[in-house]
Design an enzyme around this catalytic site. Structure first.
Site, PDB file in Angstrom:
ATOM      1  N   ARG A  13       0.813  -1.216   0.000  1.00  0.00           N
ATOM      2  CA  ARG A  13       0.000   0.000   0.000  1.00  0.00           C
ATOM      3  C   ARG A  13       0.845   1.264   0.000  1.00  0.00           C
ATOM      4  O   ARG A  13       0.311   2.358   0.208  1.00  0.00           O
ATOM      5  CB  ARG A  13      -0.933   0.025   1.224  1.00  0.00           C
ATOM      6  CG  ARG A  13      -2.123  -0.909   1.108  1.00  0.00           C
ATOM      7  CD  ARG A  13      -3.175  -0.559   2.142  1.00  0.00           C
ATOM      8  NE  ARG A  13      -3.732   0.768   1.934  1.00  0.00           N
ATOM      9  CZ  ARG A  13      -4.732   1.048   1.115  1.00  0.00           C
ATOM     10  NH1 ARG A  13      -5.302   0.082   0.395  1.00  0.00           N
ATOM     11  NH2 ARG A  13      -5.190   2.291   0.995  1.00  0.00           N
ATOM     12  N   HIS A 186      -8.209   6.783   4.718  1.00  0.00           N
ATOM     13  CA  HIS A 186      -8.068   6.243   3.370  1.00  0.00           C
ATOM     14  C   HIS A 186      -6.653   5.728   3.096  1.00  0.00           C
ATOM     15  O   HIS A 186      -6.441   4.907   2.197  1.00  0.00           O
ATOM     16  CB  HIS A 186      -8.439   7.322   2.348  1.00  0.00           C
ATOM     17  CG  HIS A 186      -8.956   6.778   1.055  1.00  0.00           C
ATOM     18  ND1 HIS A 186      -8.793   5.468   0.657  1.00  0.00           N
ATOM     19  CD2 HIS A 186      -9.640   7.385   0.042  1.00  0.00           C
ATOM     20  CE1 HIS A 186      -9.344   5.287  -0.530  1.00  0.00           C
ATOM     21  NE2 HIS A 186      -9.868   6.430  -0.924  1.00  0.00           N
TER      22      HIS A 186
END
Length: 207
Positions: A13, A186
């Site tokens: 990520r 997020h």
């Protein structure tokens, strides 16, 4: 409690984390309605049952356990515990309690009841001392239902753990529905992850 460090350079990520944590800091919330008909018919106490179900589902997925430690290092906890609010009608204030998580539902409910008995009447923000770092936040607003709920955290863009808020349940077309707002960062949690969380939570409530 164990905190495993994440190497941001090899993390899958990394690109998303950098974007939503540093370039465009972004948190978001999603409000949904949970069908709690079955647990209501079974006579299960709503608050401890939901605390257990939320914690059980949170602990199944790493993205809900990612945080920054006291040194600002990125990592994830092996498990999280619920920190939840209790209301004091006499002062119209609330206090925070936390309960250790137990895999067995009855054991968790027993621990919850003991914490409520020992610390539930204490005034002040933190009624039960010694809250560990691996706690996530749950609130209950039982006086009204809602279709949307948002927290505005002025300095919350480095807070990565989820926040859950429940409202007043109501009946509709023969079902008992409970509003649940899920607030996440997020940088660590996308819409896919929130939807999977809600679906798994509902599966557990369905039995």
């Amino acid at each position: 409690m164990h905190f495993t460090l994440i190497d941001p350079n090899t993390w899958e990520r990394k690109e998303y984390f950098d974007h939503y944590f540093s370039k465009v800091p972004c948190t978001y919330s999603m409000t949904t309605r949970l069908d709690i008909t079955k647990i209501r018919k079974a006579g299960m106490k709503l608050y401890p049952t939901m605390l257990y179900a939320l914690t059980k589902t949170v602990n199944r997925h790493r993205e809900f356990r990612v945080a920054l430690d006291e040194k600002g290092r990125l990592g994830y906890y092996d498990r999280l515990l619920p920190c939840y609010t209790v209301f004091h009608p006499d002062t119209e204030t609330f206090s925070n309690l936390w309960t250790d998580y137990a895999e067995e539902y009855s054991a968790f409910c027993q621990a919850y009841e003991e914490d409520r008995r020992r610390f539930g009447s204490r005034q002040g923000m933190t009624a039960k001392p010694g809250m560990p770092a691996n706690c996530f936040t749950v609130s209950m607003i039982p006086w009204t239902s809602f279709d949307g709920f948002h927290l505005n955290l002025q300095k919350g863009y480095d807070y990565l753990l989820p926040i859950f808020t429940m409202g007043k349940f109501y009946e509709e077309q023969g079902k008992c529905l409970l509003p649940l707002a899920v607030q996440v960062h997020h940088a660590v949690c996308d819409g896919f992850h929130v939807c999977r969380f809600v679906n798994e939570l509902q599966d557990w409530l369905n039995g």
